[in-house]
Write a protein that holds these residues in place. Structure first.
Motif, PDB file in Angstrom:
ATOM      1  N   PRO A 109     -29.873  21.972  -5.251  1.00 47.02           N
ATOM      2  CA  PRO A 109     -29.765  21.847  -3.794  1.00 47.02           C
ATOM      3  C   PRO A 109     -29.986  20.407  -3.317  1.00 47.02           C
ATOM      4  O   PRO A 109     -30.541  19.583  -4.033  1.00 47.02           O
ATOM      5  N   SER A 110     -29.552  20.160  -2.083  1.00 45.94           N
ATOM      6  CA  SER A 110     -29.736  18.838  -1.469  1.00 45.94           C
ATOM      7  C   SER A 110     -30.671  18.976  -0.272  1.00 45.94           C
ATOM      8  O   SER A 110     -30.703  20.028   0.373  1.00 45.94           O
ATOM      9  N   VAL A 111     -31.393  17.918  -0.025  1.00 40.31           N
ATOM     10  CA  VAL A 111     -32.343  17.967   1.094  1.00 40.31           C
ATOM     11  C   VAL A 111     -32.335  16.668   1.890  1.00 40.31           C
ATOM     12  O   VAL A 111     -31.936  15.621   1.388  1.00 40.31           O
ATOM     13  N   GLU A 112     -32.784  16.790   3.124  1.00 35.96           N
ATOM     14  CA  GLU A 112     -33.143  15.606   3.911  1.00 35.96           C
ATOM     15  C   GLU A 112     -34.661  15.531   3.834  1.00 35.96           C
ATOM     16  O   GLU A 112     -35.350  16.557   3.960  1.00 35.96           O
ATOM     17  N   VAL A 113     -35.171  14.333   3.631  1.00 40.00           N
ATOM     18  CA  VAL A 113     -36.618  14.178   3.538  1.00 40.00           C
ATOM     19  C   VAL A 113     -37.162  13.703   4.888  1.00 40.00           C
ATOM     20  O   VAL A 113     -36.764  12.655   5.384  1.00 40.00           O
ATOM     21  N   ASP A 114     -38.031  14.493   5.466  1.00 43.98           N
ATOM     22  CA  ASP A 114     -38.698  14.097   6.712  1.00 43.98           C
ATOM     23  C   ASP A 114     -40.155  13.804   6.397  1.00 43.98           C
ATOM     24  O   ASP A 114     -40.756  14.426   5.517  1.00 43.98           O
ATOM     25  N   ILE A 115     -40.720  12.876   7.158  1.00 40.41           N
ATOM     26  CA  ILE A 115     -42.174  12.688   7.072  1.00 40.41           C
ATOM     27  C   ILE A 115     -42.769  12.959   8.450  1.00 40.41           C
ATOM     28  O   ILE A 115     -42.095  12.745   9.467  1.00 40.41           O
ATOM     29  N   SER A 116     -43.993  13.439   8.464  1.00 35.15           N
ATOM     30  CA  SER A 116     -44.638  13.649   9.757  1.00 35.15           C
ATOM     31  C   SER A 116     -44.843  12.290  10.407  1.00 35.15           C
ATOM     32  O   SER A 116     -45.095  11.303   9.715  1.00 35.15           O
TER      33      SER A 116
END
Ligand code: DAH
Length: 349
Positions: free
Chosen positions: A256-263
């Motif tokens: 799978p592919s993801v977008e990485v978010d940070i708080s």
């Protein structure tokens, strides 16, 4: 000339002496080989015997008179000369100094070095790849065949026909690294570098920008390994309270592919301008390496697995240094570099 006259003239001349050269001239005049006092000595033979003693004493008296004046004047003039020299060569330390401006590291470079450092501490090698790239590596071997609509988003500059281009992403370095690795594991690299796209330049887009690519291939690598790794990197860069979140996404070379978010490190998730009031900031694309990509690069996907990620370097630096225009990195206004450099120093105090 009798001796009294001579003495008077001599003392007058000595009194008027103003420098060492003149003083020496007088010494020659009176005590030199043919000096006036010296010559008196040779006159002694013409003096009647009974006057010889007195004559001799007078000559000696004259000589020592000259000598004592001479010595005194000499040391006075020497001292004066020295004082003059000291005064003329004196450095006025009360003058304000001329400021020498020191260069400051480019903030983008500094951010990249920080990522390199934390990745190297986890065993990653930093590698390079060509900016002039082949279509084969930039697209095809990343599972983006000719005619695939995903190419539209990565339109770039072509140099020769349709095969040679300026790389639109650093992901081709994944392929190059695996081909070089010849099936050996683990593969653990990051590759920071320039990338190009046919975008119009504005505050958030540039025809040239930087990515930091990461690739790990080994046995039983999963999405949670990726999450842990990215977590270490973002905590180092943005602070240990920052959390990582994955959102589903789509890339052709990961599944799978993801977008990485940070708080949001600024408002801690409450909502602010930086995170556009969502509490989260997207900083990378990533995923588990697609089996086709592994296979094309000589790694059997039934045995090996891996993860990959791609950070936008400018975006991270913009967030970290609160910069609102990407063009800041590429113009040459030293005031901006200085400004951000100072900010950094203050943060470290
Ligand atoms: N190359 C992608 C881009 O330019 C970013 C990216 C996404 C890199 C996922 C990766 C990845 O390595 O796994 O948009």
């Amino acid at each position: 000339m009798n001796m009294d006259q001579l003495q008077e003239e001599m003392l007058q001349e000595l009194e008027q002496v103003t420098d060492l050269k003149l003083l020496n001239d007088l010494r020659v005049k009176y005590l030199g080989k043919k000096g006036l006092i010296t010559e008196l000595n040779s006159e002694i033979k013409n003096v009647p015997n009974e006057e010889k003693k007195e004559f001799g004493q007078k000559v000696n008296g004259l000589r020592s008179l000259f000598q004592s004046h001479y010595d005194e004047i000499k040391s006075r003039l020497e001292e004066e000369e020295l004082n003059q020299k000291l005064a003329s060569e004196a450095i006025d330390i009360s003058l304000p100094s001329t400021r020498v401006y020191q260069g400051a590291p480019n903030i983008l470079e500094k951010l990249i070095e920080e990522v390199e450092e934390v990745c190297m501490s986890m065993g990653y090698d930093v590698v390079d790849g060509p900016e002039i790239e082949e279509d084969k590596y930039n697209f095809e071997m990343l599972n983006i065949p000719k005619g695939h609509p995903a190419r539209d988003a990565q339109d770039t500059f072509y140099l020769e026909g349709e095969e040679i281009l300026l790389r639109s992403q650093t992901s081709p370095v994944q392929v190059r690294t695996m081909l070089k690795g010849k099936g050996e594991v683990p593969v653990r690299v990051i590759c920071p570098g320039k990338t190009y796209r046919r975008d119009d330049d504005d505050a958030t887009h540039s025809h040239q920008f930087m990515q930091i690519e990461g690739l790990l291939v080994d046995k039983d690598i999963s999405l949670s390994d990726l999450k842990g790794t990215i977590d270490v990197i973002v905590k180092k860069l943005f602070g240990k309270d920052v959390e990582t979140r994955f959102r589903p996404s789509y890339y052709q070379f990961t599944e799978p592919s993801v977008e990485v978010d940070i708080s949001c490190f600024n408002c801690k998730g409450k909502g602010c301008n930086i995170c556009k009031h969502t509490g989260w900031i997207t900083i990378a694309g990533a995923g588990v390496v697609h089996p086709n990509v592994l296979r094309m690069s000589g790694y059997d996907p039934d045995v090996w697995s891996g993860f990959a990620f791609g950070f936008g370097a400018e975006r991270m630096a913009m967030l970290k240094y609160d910069i609102n225009d990407l063009r800041v990195f590429y113009n040459t206004d030293l005031r901006e570099v200085k400004h951000f450099d100072r900010g950094e120093l203050e943060n470290h105090d």
